[in-house]
Design a protein around this motif. Structure first.
Motif, PDB file in Angstrom:
ATOM      1  N   ASP A  82       0.844  -1.200   0.000  1.00 53.94           N
ATOM      2  CA  ASP A  82       0.000   0.000   0.000  1.00 53.94           C
ATOM      3  C   ASP A  82       0.877   1.247   0.000  1.00 53.94           C
ATOM      4  OD1 ASP A  82      -2.113  -1.706   0.143  1.00 53.94           O
ATOM      5  OD2 ASP A  82      -2.706  -1.197   2.192  1.00 53.94           O
ATOM      6  N   ALA A  83       0.410   2.263  -0.695  1.00 55.28           N
ATOM      7  CA  ALA A  83       1.116   3.545  -0.748  1.00 55.28           C
ATOM      8  C   ALA A  83       0.459   4.508   0.232  1.00 55.28           C
ATOM      9  CB  ALA A  83       1.060   4.113  -2.168  1.00 55.28           C
ATOM     10  N   THR A  99      -2.057  -1.958  -6.506  1.00 49.99           N
ATOM     11  CA  THR A  99      -1.830  -1.450  -5.154  1.00 49.99           C
ATOM     12  C   THR A  99      -3.012  -0.588  -4.745  1.00 49.99           C
ATOM     13  OG1 THR A  99      -0.243  -0.347  -3.682  1.00 49.99           O
ATOM     14  CG2 THR A  99      -0.613   0.668  -5.805  1.00 49.99           C
ATOM     15  N   LYS A 100      -3.080  -0.285  -3.466  1.00 51.46           N
ATOM     16  CA  LYS A 100      -4.052   0.665  -2.941  1.00 51.46           C
ATOM     17  C   LYS A 100      -3.282   1.852  -2.374  1.00 51.46           C
ATOM     18  CE  LYS A 100      -7.776  -2.577  -1.869  1.00 51.46           C
ATOM     19  NZ  LYS A 100      -8.737  -1.939  -2.793  1.00 51.46           N
ATOM     20  N   ALA A 101      -3.782   3.046  -2.656  1.00 49.98           N
ATOM     21  CA  ALA A 101      -3.092   4.261  -2.220  1.00 49.98           C
ATOM     22  C   ALA A 101      -3.986   5.078  -1.306  1.00 49.98           C
ATOM     23  CB  ALA A 101      -2.695   5.098  -3.435  1.00 49.98           C
ATOM     24  N   ALA A 102      -3.371   5.705  -0.324  1.00 51.56           N
ATOM     25  CA  ALA A 102      -4.093   6.626   0.545  1.00 51.56           C
ATOM     26  C   ALA A 102      -4.636   7.781  -0.281  1.00 51.56           C
ATOM     27  CB  ALA A 102      -3.163   7.150   1.637  1.00 51.56           C
ATOM     28  N   ALA A 112       6.394   7.796  -5.367  1.00 50.83           N
ATOM     29  CA  ALA A 112       6.535   8.913  -4.431  1.00 50.83           C
ATOM     30  C   ALA A 112       6.474   8.427  -2.988  1.00 50.83           C
ATOM     31  CB  ALA A 112       5.439   9.956  -4.680  1.00 50.83           C
ATOM     32  N   ALA A 113       5.535   7.507  -2.719  1.00 49.48           N
ATOM     33  CA  ALA A 113       5.359   7.033  -1.345  1.00 49.48           C
ATOM     34  C   ALA A 113       6.619   6.380  -0.804  1.00 49.48           C
ATOM     35  CB  ALA A 113       4.188   6.055  -1.290  1.00 49.48           C
TER      36      ALA A 113
END
Length: 491
Positions: A6-7, A36-39, A193-194
């Motif tokens: 996860d990001a 993926t899953k991102a915030a 970026a994460a």
């Protein structure tokens, strides 16, 4: 089932989810499935990042302690290198990079560029003696010094095509200059970026110095950052249309804005090119499916050798037919385009080119047989005139347009007849090619294969291709302000 971790956001020295825990799915270009899953940041999260960056700049020694910054950035660099395998996986699954492209622009070139910026840091001048001078008939005498200091809080808004490369070009330069940074990547590529936020935390960066904000909304965070008076500088890479909007937003608070925008770069092949056939064949737009602003997507061919060049290209494209779109092929440099939206955009230009009267020499079709992702055949149009939209507008896909020219003056005219001016190529006898290169209105020109884009060289464009430069010492200096201090002395 996701492939990548996860990001998450990195704000004020903490890795965390978005306020309220909202996330969004990131689709992989190869499969069209979730990788993926991102915030998904809220406006409150962006506000917190701005507050943290402002506080870190105004109330810590980050901007003035050059040695401390230098050591921390080098530590970040070492951690990025140690996490090379993760960077590769992110580029492959999230940006859709083929293996051959990963070990070039996506990761290796990004790391090389980062090294170059760090190596150039000792060359940056922080203070310069401009000497003693008298004025008004000698009545006033001053010792003058020019001091260079960080501009303040800088927001970097980055694209999805080569995300790690662009992220590092902006973030490393800004941090070395002494700015505090907020990185807002494209929604399609949050992980590149994460991971920098994770590694900055591991490196021991002070809270607020570097922040990463992720958002599914392509505009919300950018609108806040570009309009907020607490943000002093915006650095953006992306489309010219969005760049104009960012400049408009920044004007409200007189921000410094520098922009690396689109391109429609020309590759001029002269009739005396050292290896004419190789020059023509290698002009195919296939690297990373043409998703690069500096790729030369117009090839200009002398009319005297035009038929020969078309035959070479037809053979070259036929020979490339089974060399792209394979996730596991080590030598492949071309995979899918980034998204369904981008695929539809590129296909609309291919349809437009045929309506405009260009002849489709190769490709021209979507390729769902390659998988569930977003695949378009390498495509080539010939019999193109420079007034066609496919010759004037940035397609950002695997599409080459071939334009004949009469003589050197005609080639220069066609190459410069565009709203863009980012890059270019000239291939021919050295003296003749160099003369033409000097007359092209672009930020960089390759002559006979010369590498005009590198981490130690300034990169940017003329006209609609942008404002300012990144990479090189000039890329660090974009984040600095100059201050004159004049000390009066007895006349």
């Amino acid at each position: 089932m996701t492939i990548l971790p996860d990001a998450n956001l990195y704000i004020d020295g903490k890795i965390r989810p978005a306020t309220g825990g909202k996330t969004y799915d990131v689709l992989g270009p190869w499969t069209g499935e979730v990788v993926t899953k991102a915030a998904d940041a809220t406006a409150a999260d962006v506000e917190e990042a701005i507050v943290a960056a402002r506080r870190a700049f105004d109330h810590t020694d980050w901007a003035t302690n050059h040695a401390k910054r230098y050591e921390l950035v080098k530590k970040l660099r070492d951690l990025i290198k140690a996490n090379n395998a993760r960077m590769v996986e992110i580029a492959r699954h999230e940006a859709g990079a083929a293996i051959g492209a990963v070990f070039a622009a996506h990761v290796n070139n990004a790391v090389d560029g980062m090294d170059a910026l760090i190596d150039l840091f000792p060359e940056v001048k922080w203070e310069e003696d401009r000497g003693r001078k008298s004025a008004m008939g000698g009545k006033y005498v001053s010792d003058r010094t020019v001091v260079y200091e960080a501009i303040g809080v800088a927001a970097a808004i980055t694209p999805w095509n080569v995300p790690l490369y662009v992220n590092l070009g902006k973030v490393i330069a800004g941090l070395l200059a002494g700015c505090t940074m907020i990185l807002k990547p494209a929604p399609n590529t949050p992980s590149a970026a994460a991971i920098l936020g994770e590694l900055a935390l591991e490196a021991g960066f002070p809270a607020g110095v570097f922040n990463v904000v992720l958002s599914e909304d392509p505009a919300m965070a950018g609108e806040m950052l570009t309009k907020d008076p607490r943000v002093d500088l915006i650095t953006f890479t992306g489309s010219t249309l969005v760049g104009k909007k960012i400049m408009e937003n920044g004007a409200q608070t007189l921000k410094r804005v520098f922009l690396e925008l689109g391109g429609k770069s020309a590759n001029i092949i002269l009739d005396d090119a050292p290896n004419f056939a190789m020059a023509v064949a290698s002009s195919m737009v296939v690297f990373h499916a043409g998703q690069g602003c500096a790729i030369t997507t117009r090839v200009l061919i002398p009319r005297s050798r035009y038929a020969e060049a078309c035959a070479i290209l037809e053979q070259a494209y036929a020979g490339f037919a089974d060399k792209w779109g394979n996730f596991e092929q080590p030598t492949s440099i071309m995979g899918p385009v980034i998204s369904k939206k981008q695929m539809e955009r590129v296909m609309s230009y291919i349809e437009l080119g045929q309506k405009e009267g260009a002849r489709l020499l190769a490709g021209g079709h979507a390729r769902p047989d390659k998988g569930g992702g977003y695949f378009i055949e390498p495509t080539c149009f010939v019999d193109v005139t420079n007034d066609m939209r496919i010759a004037q507008e940035e397609i950002f896909g695997p599409v080459l347009v071939v334009i004949p020219y009469e003589d050197d003056e005609d080639a220069i005219r066609i190459a410069n007849d565009t709203t863009y001016g980012l890059s270019g190529m000239v291939q021919g006898s050295p003296e003749r090619a160099a003369h033409i290169a000097k007359r092209l209105r672009t930020g960089s020109v390759s002559v006979n294969g010369g590498m005009c884009i590198a981490g130690d060289l300034p990169f940017g464009g003329f006209k609609g291709s942008g404002v300012g430069r990144e990479w090189g010492r000039e890329g660090i200096e974009e984040f600095l302000e100059s201050k004159v201090i004049a000390v009066g002395v007895p006349a």
